[in-house]
Design an enzyme around this catalytic site. Sequence first.
Site, PDB file in Angstrom:
ATOM      1  N   LEU A   1       0.942  -1.410   0.031  1.00  0.00           N
ATOM      2  CA  LEU A   1      -0.138   0.039   0.099  1.00  0.00           C
ATOM      3  C   LEU A   1       1.012   1.340   0.113  1.00  0.00           C
ATOM      4  O   LEU A   1       1.365   1.630   1.064  1.00  0.00           O
ATOM      5  CB  LEU A   1      -0.811  -0.083   1.265  1.00  0.00           C
ATOM      6  CG  LEU A   1      -2.280   0.735   1.288  1.00  0.00           C
ATOM      7  CD1 LEU A   1      -3.173   0.373   2.366  1.00  0.00           C
ATOM      8  CD2 LEU A   1      -1.890   2.345   1.427  1.00  0.00           C
ATOM      9  N   ALA A   2       1.311   1.518  -1.032  1.00  0.00           N
ATOM     10  CA  ALA A   2       2.394   2.577  -1.130  1.00  0.00           C
ATOM     11  C   ALA A   2       2.229   3.208  -2.682  1.00  0.00           C
ATOM     12  O   ALA A   2       3.131   3.047  -3.480  1.00  0.00           O
ATOM     13  CB  ALA A   2       3.673   2.245  -0.772  1.00  0.00           C
ATOM     14  N   GLU A   3       1.526   4.290  -2.775  1.00  0.00           N
ATOM     15  CA  GLU A   3       1.077   4.670  -4.133  1.00  0.00           C
ATOM     16  C   GLU A   3       2.304   5.499  -4.824  1.00  0.00           C
ATOM     17  O   GLU A   3       2.809   5.381  -5.963  1.00  0.00           O
ATOM     18  CB  GLU A   3       0.071   5.889  -4.054  1.00  0.00           C
ATOM     19  CG  GLU A   3      -1.172   5.086  -4.267  1.00  0.00           C
ATOM     20  CD  GLU A   3      -1.730   4.742  -2.705  1.00  0.00           C
ATOM     21  OE1 GLU A   3      -0.941   4.855  -1.568  1.00  0.00           O
ATOM     22  OE2 GLU A   3      -2.956   3.987  -2.593  1.00  0.00           O
TER      23      GLU A   3
ATOM     24  N   GLN B   1      -6.384   2.595  -6.689  1.00  0.00           N
ATOM     25  CA  GLN B   1      -7.673   1.817  -6.119  1.00  0.00           C
ATOM     26  C   GLN B   1      -8.908   2.938  -6.348  1.00  0.00           C
ATOM     27  O   GLN B   1      -9.922   2.644  -6.696  1.00  0.00           O
ATOM     28  CB  GLN B   1      -7.482   1.474  -4.743  1.00  0.00           C
ATOM     29  CG  GLN B   1      -8.374   0.280  -4.233  1.00  0.00           C
ATOM     30  CD  GLN B   1      -8.035  -0.402  -3.216  1.00  0.00           C
ATOM     31  OE1 GLN B   1      -7.953  -0.067  -2.055  1.00  0.00           O
ATOM     32  NE2 GLN B   1      -7.629  -1.706  -3.488  1.00  0.00           N
ATOM     33  N   PHE B   2      -8.658   4.264  -5.981  1.00  0.00           N
ATOM     34  CA  PHE B   2      -9.321   5.324  -6.203  1.00  0.00           C
ATOM     35  C   PHE B   2      -8.509   6.459  -6.679  1.00  0.00           C
ATOM     36  O   PHE B   2      -7.555   6.635  -6.116  1.00  0.00           O
ATOM     37  CB  PHE B   2     -10.275   5.549  -4.855  1.00  0.00           C
ATOM     38  CG  PHE B   2     -11.240   4.648  -4.657  1.00  0.00           C
ATOM     39  CD1 PHE B   2     -12.627   5.137  -4.966  1.00  0.00           C
ATOM     40  CD2 PHE B   2     -11.092   3.673  -3.796  1.00  0.00           C
ATOM     41  CE1 PHE B   2     -13.671   3.925  -4.526  1.00  0.00           C
ATOM     42  CE2 PHE B   2     -12.064   2.746  -3.533  1.00  0.00           C
ATOM     43  CZ  PHE B   2     -13.468   2.898  -3.819  1.00  0.00           C
ATOM     44  N   ALA B   3      -9.115   7.120  -7.294  1.00  0.00           N
ATOM     45  CA  ALA B   3      -8.380   8.332  -8.054  1.00  0.00           C
ATOM     46  C   ALA B   3      -7.940   9.370  -7.032  1.00  0.00           C
ATOM     47  O   ALA B   3      -6.752   9.806  -6.935  1.00  0.00           O
ATOM     48  CB  ALA B   3      -9.117   9.323  -9.044  1.00  0.00           C
TER      49      ALA B   3
ATOM     50  N   ILE C   1      -4.351   9.144  -5.638  1.00  0.00           N
ATOM     51  CA  ILE C   1      -3.500   9.639  -6.692  1.00  0.00           C
ATOM     52  C   ILE C   1      -2.431  10.743  -5.816  1.00  0.00           C
ATOM     53  O   ILE C   1      -1.290  10.976  -6.202  1.00  0.00           O
ATOM     54  CB  ILE C   1      -3.855  10.000  -7.806  1.00  0.00           C
ATOM     55  CG1 ILE C   1      -2.786   9.877  -9.123  1.00  0.00           C
ATOM     56  CG2 ILE C   1      -4.466  11.533  -7.960  1.00  0.00           C
ATOM     57  CD1 ILE C   1      -3.292  10.100 -10.488  1.00  0.00           C
TER      58      ILE C   1
ATOM     59  N   HIS D   1     -13.608   9.540  -1.802  1.00  0.00           N
ATOM     60  CA  HIS D   1     -13.707   8.513  -2.804  1.00  0.00           C
ATOM     61  C   HIS D   1     -14.430   9.070  -3.827  1.00  0.00           C
ATOM     62  O   HIS D   1     -15.155   8.240  -4.620  1.00  0.00           O
ATOM     63  CB  HIS D   1     -14.212   7.150  -2.144  1.00  0.00           C
ATOM     64  CG  HIS D   1     -13.295   6.440  -1.129  1.00  0.00           C
ATOM     65  ND1 HIS D   1     -13.112   7.072   0.079  1.00  0.00           N
ATOM     66  CD2 HIS D   1     -12.938   5.561  -1.368  1.00  0.00           C
ATOM     67  CE1 HIS D   1     -12.503   6.125   0.705  1.00  0.00           C
ATOM     68  NE2 HIS D   1     -12.009   4.978  -0.144  1.00  0.00           N
TER      69      HIS D   1
END
Lengths: 333, 330
Positions: B64-66, B88-90, B93, B133
């Site tokens: 879990l590390a964008e 997973q969701f914009a 970002i 979200h």
Amino acid sequence: MDAPVVAKDIKRTDLLQMYYYLRLTRTLEDRITALYRQGKIVGGVYTSNGMEAISVGYASALERDDIIAPFHRDMGAFLIRGITPGEVIAQYLGKRTGPTKGKDGNVHIGDLKRGVIGFVSHLADNLPVATGAALAFKLRGESRVVITNTGDGGTSRGDFHEAMNFAAVRKLPVVFFCNNNQYAYSTPLQLQMAIRDVADRAKAYGMPSEIVDGNDVAAVYLSAQRAIRKARAGDGPTFIECKTMRMHGHSEHDSAKYVPRELLEEWKKKDPIVKAELTLTQLGYANEATFREIEERAKKEVEAGVEFAEQSPLPEGPEALEGVFADEHEVKP
Amino acid sequence: MTTTAVGREVTYLEAISEALDEEMSRDERVFLMGEDIGPYGGAFRITEGFQKKYGEWRVLDTPLAESGFVGAAIGAAMMGMRPVVEMQFADFISCAFDQITEVAAKNHYRWGAAVPMVIRAPFGGGVHGGPFHSECPEGWFFHSPGLKLVAPSTPYDAKGLLKAAIRDPNPVIYFEHKFLYRRIKAVLPTEDYIVPIGKAEVKRGGTDISVITYGAMVHLALEAAEALMKEGISLEVVDLRTLMPLDKETVFESVRKTSKAIMLHEDNKTGGIGAEIAAQLAEECFDSLDGPILRIAAPDTPVPFSTPLEEYFLPKVSDIVNAARKLAAY
Ligand SMILES: Cc1ncc(C[n+]2csc(CCOP(=O)(O)OP(=O)(O)O)c2C)c(N)n1
């Protein structure tokens, strides 16, 4: 362990080659500093003075196909990858013949053809990028490796931790170097982290680590070799902390009054070039005459570089508009 | 759009899956990275079954590390791979903002390194997602030279634009609207096609007013056009499809014809893409304009959660109808 004892495992020619690059790096950076003082260089000048052994050591341990993602005190690595002193000075002068054609300055040098991922000012940003390059090698079943480097300060950023974690989870062929030169700009290590060895950070990711004398090019080279061998064999990443000292200011405008003079005096005695000369002498690989000959060679190359850079054209203003987007033929095959 | 062979009717979501599947089969450089995209198939099940077909490494579950995995995608792309990253969701970002704007966007300009990668960003409201979200983050990236941005409104465009994005040599952010995922369907051609990046499309021809829009708002504009037809007001609906680089030609051509323009988007009003297009119209099409350029957009607040709040927040068909009536009076 005494330096010569360790260094005897390195071939004479390799060790001499490293000495040459230490000299070339020092001479080039001293010359760039002089150009800065003459007002010929605009913008910042960041040197690896007193820390040359780190990038010279790790870059010497790599094969041609491998990749580096250096940080701002890795001049030796650029030179070993084939970036010439002339190109480096042209970059500093904003000339079209610099690796970024004047689009970017100082040590923001990148060239995939020579296996160099361009440095981004944002510290630690290139650590995840290095990890991704290693992922590409793993996906394609290639035995190539990536070496990346960061300062002690850079290890406080999230991207450092995200990269270390991902590389360890997926056992990627990447080696993380850390140039622990005790300061991040004016911030001393004890205000950067609550641990004494940066290497302790690696434990949190289940990543093996080593601590080496960053001023001993032979020690750095051998530790890089061990880590590279492991990475190539599919055994995953290693973190290598190099203990060293930043001997200049953060950049050339900074007098670094915040660094105790005694500390600098103490580290001056451990200068990596002096240390390398001692090693080479003790092993009977070279003598004073060899050192002076190499020093002269380095000076000549740097002077030729200055001439090349000074005679190179500046870019034309409208070139600023070029290259925002890539064309298909520029994608790496 | 022309359909030469009759295929299966697919949803917008399935169109995205098909594009990924076909590109992965076509080109072994293409691989996927993201959170929970492997055995689980992704939060929206876009990659359901993919790991079985393509293996653990080409459908790579990440920590879990964008920032970390976007950075890794950049590195892999520079080494000749074609990564497609799933947010997973914009909204998340923002954690990778630095990698996208400082590294991916600037690498080619600075030192000539192409970064052929795609970031899929499920965006937009109307799904009771609340402030974290439902975001429309395209405005942040619209202002970062070096990035391409696309936002399809139909299954046809969703598939064709994703294929074009994967084949593009630049970093492309692909904004897929969550509200449309399972709400719209279309029969797609069975043969390979792309929708070129940089080309808007007039989704409905008209003569009186141009509505310049993208994403889920295209459907509101079409609904409004239908309603206004009965009042004798003819709307032309221009779907941008690509937000960067903007297809100025199609936009200008439409506005020069109708002489009136409404910018419509779900993103916040201030500093949104509509503001930029309005400025360009004022610069380039001033002589053709017969009325003020209007903007319909979300107010300058985060996206609220509770139903009446979100309904109030999102642009509505009635907003377009009212704006069009006002403009028609000029
Ligand atoms: C993300 C980020 N924040 C701040 C800076 C400004 N800055 C440049 S170098 C530096 C100190 C770096 O320290 P360290 O990582 O220890 O490397 P060193 O310069 O000591 O070799 C700072 C704060 C930067 N380049 N990037």
